[in-house]
Every structure is written in structure tokens, then in C-alpha cells.
Design a protein around this motif. Structure first.
Motif, short mmCIF file in Angstrom:
data_model
loop_
_atom_site.label_atom_id
_atom_site.label_comp_id
_atom_site.label_asym_id
_atom_site.label_seq_id
_atom_site.Cartn_x
_atom_site.Cartn_y
_atom_site.Cartn_z
N ASP A 46 -104.23 16.80 25.93
CA ASP A 46 -104.55 18.22 26.15
C ASP A 46 -105.36 18.38 27.42
OD1 ASP A 46 -105.03 21.09 25.05
OD2 ASP A 46 -107.05 20.33 25.42
N ALA A 47 -106.35 17.51 27.61
CA ALA A 47 -107.25 17.65 28.77
C ALA A 47 -106.50 17.44 30.08
CB ALA A 47 -108.41 16.66 28.65
N ILE A 48 -105.70 16.39 30.16
CA ILE A 48 -105.05 16.10 31.44
C ILE A 48 -103.94 17.11 31.74
CG2 ILE A 48 -103.24 14.48 30.67
CD1 ILE A 48 -104.23 12.67 33.09
N SER A 49 -103.32 17.66 30.71
CA SER A 49 -102.30 18.69 30.96
C SER A 49 -102.93 20.01 31.38
CB SER A 49 -101.41 18.88 29.72
OG SER A 49 -102.18 19.24 28.59
N GLN A 50 -104.16 20.28 30.90
CA GLN A 50 -104.88 21.46 31.39
C GLN A 50 -105.22 21.30 32.87
OE1 GLN A 50 -105.29 24.26 29.99
NE2 GLN A 50 -104.96 23.89 27.81
N GLU A 51 -105.60 20.08 33.25
CA GLU A 51 -105.84 19.83 34.67
C GLU A 51 -104.55 20.00 35.47
OE1 GLU A 51 -109.03 17.01 36.14
OE2 GLU A 51 -108.16 15.86 34.47
N ASP A 83 -105.03 27.22 40.32
CA ASP A 83 -105.99 28.18 39.81
C ASP A 83 -107.40 27.61 39.94
OD1 ASP A 83 -107.69 29.74 38.25
OD2 ASP A 83 -106.19 30.10 36.69
N PRO A 84 -108.20 28.06 40.90
CA PRO A 84 -109.54 27.49 41.13
C PRO A 84 -110.44 27.56 39.91
CG PRO A 84 -108.87 28.80 43.01
CD PRO A 84 -107.86 29.05 41.94
N GLU A 85 -110.39 28.64 39.17
CA GLU A 85 -111.26 28.77 38.01
C GLU A 85 -110.86 27.79 36.91
OE1 GLU A 85 -114.45 29.78 35.95
OE2 GLU A 85 -113.99 30.50 37.97
N LEU A 86 -109.55 27.66 36.69
CA LEU A 86 -109.08 26.71 35.69
C LEU A 86 -109.35 25.27 36.14
CD1 LEU A 86 -107.70 26.20 33.00
CD2 LEU A 86 -105.48 26.34 34.16
N GLN A 87 -109.35 25.05 37.44
CA GLN A 87 -109.68 23.72 37.95
C GLN A 87 -111.10 23.34 37.56
OE1 GLN A 87 -108.84 23.97 42.14
NE2 GLN A 87 -106.65 24.20 41.81
N LYS A 88 -112.01 24.28 37.64
CA LYS A 88 -113.41 24.00 37.29
C LYS A 88 -113.56 23.71 35.80
CE LYS A 88 -115.39 26.92 40.96
NZ LYS A 88 -116.20 28.13 41.22
N THR A 89 -112.98 24.59 34.97
CA THR A 89 -113.16 24.42 33.53
C THR A 89 -112.41 23.20 33.00
OG1 THR A 89 -111.32 25.94 33.09
CG2 THR A 89 -113.54 26.89 33.18
N VAL A 130 -110.15 14.39 37.31
CA VAL A 130 -110.93 13.38 36.60
C VAL A 130 -110.18 12.05 36.59
CG1 VAL A 130 -111.89 12.74 34.35
CG2 VAL A 130 -112.00 15.12 35.12
N THR A 131 -110.91 10.96 36.78
CA THR A 131 -110.39 9.63 36.49
C THR A 131 -110.91 9.23 35.11
OG1 THR A 131 -110.36 8.97 38.82
CG2 THR A 131 -110.30 7.21 37.18
N TYR A 132 -109.99 9.19 34.16
CA TYR A 132 -110.33 8.84 32.79
C TYR A 132 -110.41 7.32 32.64
CZ TYR A 132 -108.95 13.69 31.85
OH TYR A 132 -108.85 15.05 31.85
N TYR A 165 -111.72 20.53 34.69
CA TYR A 165 -112.41 19.33 35.18
C TYR A 165 -113.61 19.02 34.31
CZ TYR A 165 -114.45 15.98 38.45
OH TYR A 165 -114.96 14.84 39.02
N ALA A 166 -114.39 20.03 33.98
CA ALA A 166 -115.56 19.82 33.13
C ALA A 166 -115.14 19.30 31.76
CB ALA A 166 -116.35 21.12 32.99
N ASN A 167 -114.08 19.87 31.22
CA ASN A 167 -113.58 19.41 29.93
C ASN A 167 -113.07 17.97 30.03
OD1 ASN A 167 -112.51 19.78 27.12
ND2 ASN A 167 -110.55 19.51 28.19
N GLY A 168 -112.40 17.67 31.13
CA GLY A 168 -111.88 16.32 31.33
C GLY A 168 -112.98 15.28 31.38
#
Length: 961
Positions: free
Chosen positions: A706-711, A50-56, A684-686, A58-61
């Protein structure tokens, strides 16, 4: 011009070209569609989420990643240099690592996406600082940091900071002109010096630098101390600048005695910061963020004082070179966890006087704690100060059924906002065997709980609560003193409990004592050994069944460290026994001892009309599962169990689509990008896991999960080969960066929080590597790990146990190493008796990546309670199990385990399209074969024409005659 029928060169050339084209086509087809289709599917997936979810996401990550660094970085020293004065806006960045920091480890714990990677130069510049560009230019041409790889260069490319040292090293002296120390001083009176160390999969850190430097004086040093060039740089910085701030860019605990120098004004441990951690570091240095990290490991002055140091080398069974079948000749290796439970701070907080021999051969005796320990476990400074007040009392007499609770009011008594960490430790009574007691080993202090405050403004208070079940203080009696089976036991006596700022420092005399009146044994009385004053209480409340000894065979003949003698026995190579050699020889043998003659073969290929989606949310034992499993064929099972490398193929019979499972602990990435130089996932590389542990913040660990599972959801990645849950047994372990800590409770708390959040979002987490995988070197060449079961359960298993019991993990990755002589991935004791039966785990146990080294076998794994093989370049068939009813039932159960994991993830909803490589590959293949066919037709026609022409010419010659 007439064609010469005798000239066969054009036909031969065409034949050769056609044959070559055919060969290339066949080889390519076999490689693409026979050997590597799964790997190519992962490297070149179809429409990638999902390109849109990838953007959001990623920003959250990125936001969460920066927060982890800001809360995880540990202020080690501050003599007033920090935070940096607002008027001081010029900075000298010194050291190779200042321009080339280590962002994270390598291998499956690394990442190949570096587009938003922020170095110190950019971080300082964006914060309004002017960075000495002359130094940046000096260091940057040597920059070799970038994409992920499996290789680690352990040389230390620091420039010598004096002309004399440069001459001695045989290199050019480069701190001249605009890069001279005089010029630096003119630019700014502040220097930030960065020292870094690397780690990576498949590599342990060098305990000797002999092979990593040509400079003789450094060859006797180890990797975790400063080399001569680094020492010279620090000395020059101390002599030149008014303010010297040192950053320690390492996931492994270094020797940091140099920080005691008067010329070092402040020091910050920053770990491996990932993509944007440097921004958080600059925020700490400027005071925009108050540091609140606490060390996840103890930092001794010398590595030689650590017991495990003497059992962390390459040792082999000298008579075992040809012991493994079906593989090139290599010996079996061994490592002995001789230190027992005395890992990290547990050793230093227990022993009262320390003796050791330095690497240079000097014998030191009668040393105090402060002589050997520089920074305790849990240590960390702040820009503010805090007072604590205990608001409640706890019972003075307790039982195993009680849960204790501490309400601690924390008040910020300083002038700036900040967070604090309350740490709770307990000390259990010890009864020496030499004095007639049980001899059950007890550490002087053990972390029992912790809590981190919110950000408190000056004068603000918050009450944090720490709860601890009394049974948590029980020790594991592997020696069977209290029972015939081995069991947990809460020994009678006084338990000292204290609230501390670190493992060694009690805060405001906040200590208390609880008494346990009788020995409370977690077993039934029928198994008692006759010891007096015992109360048998059955299983622990968190277990499904009573925990009993499972690894007597893995204790070996090791004389484990005990607190009566503190006798450290260094490791050594040795001869394997006949029994051990037999175990190595039979590592791949599957005999018929598993067969139950009364078993009936399961149903295959039924048409029940169910799909995997129909199983979503159903209990593991729901009757619908049997109907779905009846629809599988043996070929379906081979796909699910014998070829689950970074995901598994579609299974049409149950409506299962292609699924994707990816590395790693710090970033969602396809590990083969490290080999191919590609980048499949832009994620993201955390900061490394060791930094997450250093936050001592379980809520932030949940945010990370939560963040990495959203990614993952954004990229159709439903399975995550993480978190890494092994233990920092030794500072030289190559993957400490991607594991949390030396302490099982801290590691387990972080893994449980991370896994719980990710699983809630629908991503299953393969907590890895289960278990005792604390050494990289020779890990997949038959490395036999010998350990005491008390240490296994109290330290090494705990991060996995908490992830299962508290985090609800539905996936585990087994490890390469042997436990004793049994491969961990085929250990019934580990995978069935402990994981599934004791802890109640339901789900998938995947192997580590398949290695054909003579000890890994998926059939033996399945028989032991494992599920599937991490194998990305083919499919393993079950030549033995598939031929028996019992074996087929075992395979069916393994398929059930994996499908249950999938059904309870967002992977069940993924409808992945055809991977992008397949269509052009098929078209290319067709074109090749059309060309081959055309070539064959042309060759046949030429041959027919030449034959006809030859006959015609021959007839003409006869007529002339």
C-alpha cells in the motif's frame, strides 16, 4: 585595408566551424530524439506528479519502513545484554560498518535518493546515547557508501585490531591514543560491533577472496566469513568490554559460528535496513521494541554443507564460443540445480547424518544436525516468552478436497509486551524407489502455514488461525510414475504435522498425524500409468487446467540429489551437444512455423472513437476491446511492444498518455540514475525484501504494498518492476537481498500480500524474474539452467504462482536465463502453458532489460506468450511478425495484454505533461540549425564577394597592362 581575395583562411575556418556545429546538431538530435528519447523522458519527466501526495506518501513510507525493520530484525543470541540497561547511555560503535552500514543492494534493487538516510551514529544519538566520536572519526573518512551504482566492491575494509596483524598486513595500526581499546573501555563498557556484507545486480558474491584482498591468509577465505581483521576486532572487543553486541548487516546468510563465543553477549541480524531501519534497530536494542523477526533462511555453520554450493560456480560449454549469432564471441554457460528439492532447510531437516569435506580438505562424517546447523529456518528469539495451546482437533483421515484449520491460543507468559510467530510444518510419507516405491522426493519438513500475533501484553492471549488445503501437501510427480503426463499427487500414507518455533523445534509436543487412504492423483484417469490404489481427481482447485510436465527438456542429463544416496555431483564445464549448439545458433531465428494460412489480418487504424480510459474495469474478453484494438496501427504496436523501457510512449489513436514504470524492490527509482549520478524520484528506500520476509507478517507486507503504491501514484509511476520473487538457492547469490527467502511458501505469501495491496491501489507489479534466475554471473550471456520440474513447481515457481493466484498480479517480468536451452522470455511452456493456462494469469509479461547478447528476441517472446520488450533506447520493429496475418494477430494479442494491464491501473488517468528536457532540447536544436544556416549564408556571401573582388582586381590588372 583591402581584403585579399586569395586569403581563404577566414572562409575555411567558418566552414569548419559551421560543419562541426552541423555535425554536433545532427548527432545530438539523433541521440536525443532517435536513440534515447524514451530514456530521457524517464530521467527528466514533466511536472512530476502530485506534490502534496508526495509529502504524505513519503512520510507514511518512512513509518512503514521503520516498522519493517523493527518486526524483521532477528534476535539470534541474548545472554542478558539486551535490552540495554537504562543507565548505560554511552556506546562504542566498532567496525567499519558501524559508520558505513550497507543500507541496501545496488543496481535496480538500489536507490539514488539518500536525503533521509540515517546511520547508526545519528540513530543512537537521537535515542539519547553518547557515541564515542573518536571511533566515528576513525571509520568515517573511508565512507564510500552513498548513491546507487551497478558496481560492488567486495573487499572488506576492516582495520586490523592488533599491532601484529597490522604489521603482517602491511598497514598502519590505528587503534591508538583516543582510539585505543583502553580508551574505549574508559568511555564505556559496552561495544556494538557491526559486520556487513554487500550484494548487487550483476554480481554474485565471491566464493574465494583471492581477487579481493592482498593479504595471503584471507585469500583462501570466502566473502561470507569473517576475514582476519574482523576476527581480530571481535577478539579484542570480547577481551575488552563487559557487553559485546554484534549486528549482522547482511542480506546474505553468513557463517556465524563466532557468535557462539562466550565473549559475545548478544547478536541481532538486521539485514539491509534502508533509510530509517537503524532507528528501529536502536529501538530493539533499548527495549522500546521487542524483536519478533524470524530467519527467512537456514544458517549452517559452513557453506560447504549446502548441496548447491557445489553447483554455484562459472561453468561453460567449452565448444560453444561462437555459437550465438549477431553478437561478439562468447560461450554459453550452464548451472545445474542438482540438489533438486533439497534447498535450504529442506535438505538439513531431511538428512539424518551429514558428511562433507571442508574447504581446507578435511573429511567429516557422521555429523548431527546440531553439528552443521547453527540457526534453523524460522528461528528468532524474544525478550519475552509464550505458551501455545491448540484449541481444536483435526481429522485423522483426510482427502485432497479437505482444508485443515488450526486455532492456536498464544499467551504472553513473560514480563514485557511482544509478538510471536506460529509456524506449521508437514512431513509427507516417502517411498524409496530402491524398495519398490515411487521414489518421489519428499523433504523431511515443509512449511505449510504460519501466523503472527498482534503485540501481546504480559498475560494477554490471542487465538491465531492457520488454514491449509490438504492438496497443498501434494508433491509434483515429474518422473511420471503415476501418469503418462506428470502430475501433482497426494500419496497415500501418514502425514506428520507439527507446530514449531522454527523448522527444527516442535513447540510443546504439538504434533498430529493425518492419514490419506489412497493415492490422489491430480489428473484424469485416462492418463493413469496403472499404479494401484489411485484416485484420479482432475485439476487442483487453484488451477485453471490440469498441471502436466512442461519442462522435460530442461531436466538435462543431471543426476539429481535423492534421499536414498545423498550423492552430490559437483558442477563442471562440459561440451555442448549438437542439439544444444543448434539451439544456441537459432536463438534469434523466427521461422514461419507459427503461420496459420487460415488467419485473416486484423483491422488497423479504425476510427471508433474509443480511448483506453473507456476500457477501465472491463473484462479481458469484453467486445469493446476489439473495437479499441482496431484503432491501433502497426507503428502504435511497435511503441507498445518494442520500446517499453521504464514506461511506454503516448499513443494518440487510443488516447493513451505517456506511462512510467520504475524499479525496484526496495524503492521506486529510475535505474539509470545509477549510471548518470542523478536522482529522478525522491522516494523512500525501504528495508530489503529479505527483511520483509523476516517479519513473517503478511499484514505488514500488505502495508508495504500500500505504501509504495501510494508513492507511485504521487510520482505518476503506474508500473513497478518488483517485487523480486526468486529464491535464495545459495547464500552467494548476488541479489538475495531483494528476494524474500529460500522457501517458496513464505516468499509467495509475502509477494501475494504485497502485490495484492499495490494492485488494489492501481499499481501493477512486475513480479520478477520469471523464472529460475538464482544466479547473476553470466545471466544474460546464454546461461542454461538445468532443473527438475518437481523442484521448479514446489519451490521456484511458488512465489510467482501465489502472487498471481492470491495477489491478482497483472504483470510479470521474465528472466534472462535459459530454461534448458530455451530463453525463459521465449518459453511457451513457461509463459503460456504454466503462467497463462494453468494459473489463469491475464496481463503483461515484459522481458528483462534488452541485452544484445544473441539470445533475446521480442518476436520470439510474443510468439511464446510474452508481451513487450524492456528497451529504453530505441524501438524494436517486428520485421517478421508484421508481415503475416498470424504475426499481426499475435502482436494485437500482446497489445491487448499490455493495454488491459494499463486500463486496470491508475496509469490510465495519468496525463503526463511534455518531459522537461524536450522543450529546451528543441529550442537548442533550432538555435544550432539557425546558426548553421547563418554560417552557410555568410560563407556563400564571402565566396561570392571574394569572387567578385577577384574579378574586379583581375580587370584592373588588365587595364594597367
Amino acid at each position: 585595408m583591402k581584403r585579399d581575395p586569395n586569403n581563404k583562411k577566414p572562409t575555411k575556418l567558418l566552414t569548419a566551424v559551421t560543419a562541426l556545429l552541423l555535425a554536433v546538431g545532427i548527432v545530438a538530435d539523433v541521440a536525443m530524439f532517435g536513440v534515447f528519447p524514451s530514456s530521457l523522458d524517464k530521467a527528466f519527466p514533466g511536472q512530476n506528479g502530485d506534490p502534496e501526495l508526495q509529502k504524505t506518501s513519503y512520510a507514511n513510507g518512512l513509518s512503514v519502513a521503520q516498522k519493517i525493520e523493527e518486526e524483521g530484525a532477528v534476535l539470534l543470541k541474548n545472554d542478558g545484554a539486551l535490552p540495554l540497561a537504562g543507565t548505560n547511555r554511552k556506546i562504542n560503535l566498532l567496525g567499519y560498518a558501524s559508520a558505513n552500514p550497507v543500507y541496501g543492494g545496488t543496481g535496480s534493487g538500489g536507490s539514488s535518493y539518500t536525503a533521509n538516510r540515517t546511520d547508526f551514529v545519528k540513530a543512537f544519538t537521537d535515542a539519547g546515547f553518547e557515541v564515542n566520536q573518536n571511533l566515528v572519526n576513525l571509520y568515517r573518512p573511508k565512507n564510500n557508501e552513498g548513491g546507487n551504482t551497478f558496481s560492488v566492491d567486495f573487499s572488506i575494509p576492516e582495520l586490523p585490531a592488533t599491532e601484529e596483524l597490522a604489521k603482517n598486513m602491511g598497514v598502519e595500526y590505528q587503534y591508538t591514543g583516543d582510539c585505543s581499546f583502553e580508551a574505549m573501555k574508559d568511555f564505556s563498557d559496552t561495544a556494538v560491533v557491526v559486520f556487513s556484507r554487500k550484494g548487487g545486480e550483476g554480481n554474485d558474491l565471491p566464493t574465494s577472496m583471492a581477487e579481493n584482498t592482498s593479504y595471503a591468509p584471507d585469500q583462501s577465505k570466502h566473502y561470507l566469513e569473517l576475514n582476519s581483521a574482523e576476527q581480530s576486532l571481535l577478539e579484542q572487543a570480547e577481551a575488552t568490554f563487559d557487553n559485546v553486541i554484534v549486528l549482522i548487516n547482511s542480506g546474505n546468510a553468513m557463517e556465524l559460528g563466532f557468535l557462539n563465543d562466550e565473549g559475545v553477549d548478544a547478536a541481532l541480524w538486521i539485514g539491509d535496513p534502508g533509510d530509517v531501519g537503524t532507528i528501529g534497530i536502536v529501538n530493539i536494542l533499548t527495549g522500546a521494541v521487542n524483536p519478533s523477526g524470524r530467519l527467512p533462511d537456514i544458517y549452517p555453520y559452513a557453506v560447504e554443507t549446502t548441496p548447491s554450493y557445489y553447483n554455484f560456480d562459472t561453468f561453460e560449454y567449452t565448444n560453444s564460443k561462437d555459437c550465438f549469432k549477431n553478437f561478439e564471441s562468447h560461450p554459453a554457460y550452464l548451472v545445474e540445480y542438482q540438489e533438486g528439492i533439497y534447498v535450504g532447510y529442506r535438505y538439513y531437516e531431511t538428512r539424518e547424518s551429514y558428511d562433507y569435506t571442508t574447504r581446507e580438505g578435511e573429511n567429516l562424517t557422521g555429523l548431527s544436525y546440531n553439528d552443521v546447523v547453527q540457526f534453523p529456518f524460522g528461528y528468532g528469539l524474544s525478550y519475552t516468552s509464550f505458551d501455545w495451546e491448540l484449541e481444536n482437533t483435526i481429522p485423522t483421515t483426510v482427502t485432497a478436497q479437505d482444508t485443515l484449520e488450526w486455532n492456536v491460543k498464544v499467551t504472553n507468559t513473560g514480563n514485557v509486551a511482544g509478538k510471536d510467530v506460529v509456524e506449521l510444518y508437514y512431513s509427507a510419507p516417502y517411498y524409496s524407489a530402491a524398495e519398490g516405491g515411487s521414489g518421489l522426493q519428499k523433504a523431511g519438513e515443509v512449511l505449510g502455514g504460519f501466523a503472527k500475533t498482534k503485540e501481546l501484553q504480559p498475560g494477554e492471549t490471542e487465538t491465531v488461525t492457520i488454514s491449509m488445503p490438504v492438496e497443498q501437501m501434494a508433491s509434483y510427480d515429474a518422473q511420471k510414475y503415476y501418469t503418462s503426463t506428470g502430475s501433482y499427487v497426494l500419496e497415500a500414507g501418514e502425514y506428520q504435522i507439527s507446530l514449531r518455533t522454527d523448522s527444527h523445534t516442535v513447540k510443546d509436543n504439538l504434533t498430529m498425524t493425518c492419514k490419506v487412504a489412497e493415492n490422489e492423483v491430480f489428473q484424469d484417469s485416462a492418463f493413469g500409468s496403472g499404479v494401484e490404489n489411485c484416485k484420479y481427481v482432475g485439476k487442483r482447485s487453484s488451477d485453471e487446467v490440469v498441471a502436466t510436465n512442461q519442462f522435460d527438456d530442461a531436466a538435462g542429463d543431471v543426476a539429481y540429489l535423492n534421499r536414498d544416496t545423498w550423492q552430490i555431483v559437483p558442477g563442471t564445464s562440459k561440451e555442448a551437444t549438437a542439439e544444444q549448439l543448434e539451439a544456441f545458433n537459432n536463438a534469434l531465428v523466427v521461422d514461419d512455423s507459427y503461420v496459420d494460412a487460415d488467419d485473416t489480418a486484423p483491422t488497423f487504424g479504425a476510427k471508433n472513437g474509443l480511448t483506453l480510459k473507456d476500457m477501465e474495469g472491463l473484462a479481458y474478453d469484453d467486445a469493446q476491446w476489439d473495437k479499441l484494438l482496431d484503432q491501433l496501427t502497426l507503428d502504435d504496436m511497435y511503441k507498445l511492444l518494442g520500446a517499453d523501457g521504464w514506461g511506454s510512449a503516448a499513443v494518440d489513436n487510443i488516447g493513451k498518455g505517456q506511462t512510467y514504470e520504475m524499479d525496484g524492490p526496495a524503492a521506486l527509482s529510475y535505474v539509470f540514475d545509477a549510471f548518470m549520478g542523478t536522482c529522478t524520484y525522491k522516494t523512500v528506500t525501504y528495508p530489503a525484501e529479505v527483511l520483509l520476509a523476516a517479519t513473517w507478517n503478511v499484514d505488514l507486507a500488505s502495508e508495504f504494498g500500500d505504501a509504495i503504491s501510494q508513492e507511485g501514484k504521487a510520482w505518476n509511476i503506474s508500473g513497478w518492476y518488483a517485487p523480486g520473487a526468486n529464491t535464495h538457492r545459495n547464500a552467494f547469490a548476488g541479489r538475495n537481498f531483494e528476494y524474500y527467502s529460500e522457501d517458496g511458501f513464505l516468499s509467495g505469501s509475502m509477494s501475494a500480500a504485497t502485490v495484492g495491496a499495490a494492485e488494489k491501489n492501481g499499481m501493477y507489479c512486475y513480479i520478477k524474474h520469471f523464472a529460475l534466475n538464482e544466479r547473476e554471473t553470466w545471466r544474460h550471456y546464454g546461461l542454461c539452467t538445468w532443473a527438475d520440474e518437481q523442484a521448479m513447481r514446489e519451490i521456484y515457481f511458488m512465489p510467482f504462482e501465489k502472487a498471481v493466484k492470491e495477489g491478482g498480479s497483472t504483470a510479470v517480468m521474465s528472466s534472462y536465463n535459459n530454461i534448458g536451452t530455451t530463453w525463459a522470455g521465449a518459453s511457451t511452456a513457461l509463459l503460456t502453458n504454466v503462467l497463462r493456462n494453468e494459473w489463469g494469469f491475464i496481463g503483461t509479461v515484459i522481458t528483462d532489460n534488452n541485452e544484445e547478447h544473441g539470445f533475446m528476441d521480442i518476436e520470439k517472446a510474443v510468439l511464446a506468450g510474452g508481451t513487450n520488450l524492456l528497451f529504453g533506447w530505441g524501438t524494436k520493429t517486428f520485421d517478421n511478425l508484421s508481415q503475416t496475418a498470424t504475426g499481426q494477430l499475435k502482436m494485437r494479442e500482446a497489445a491487448h495484454q499490455y493495454l488491459y494491464t494499463l486500463a486496470n491501473s491508475y496509469g490510465v488517468d495519468v496525463d503526463a505533461p511534455v518531459p522537461m528536457w524536450r522543450t529546451p532540447a528543441l529550442v537548442g536544436s533550432v538555435i544550432v540549425y539557425v546558426l548553421v544556416l547563418a554560417g552557410v549564408v555568410v560563407i556563400l556571401r564571402r565566396r561570392k564577394y571574394n569572387k567578385t573582388l577577384a574579378n574586379t582586381n583581375a580587370g584592373a590588372d588588365v587595364s594597367k597592362a
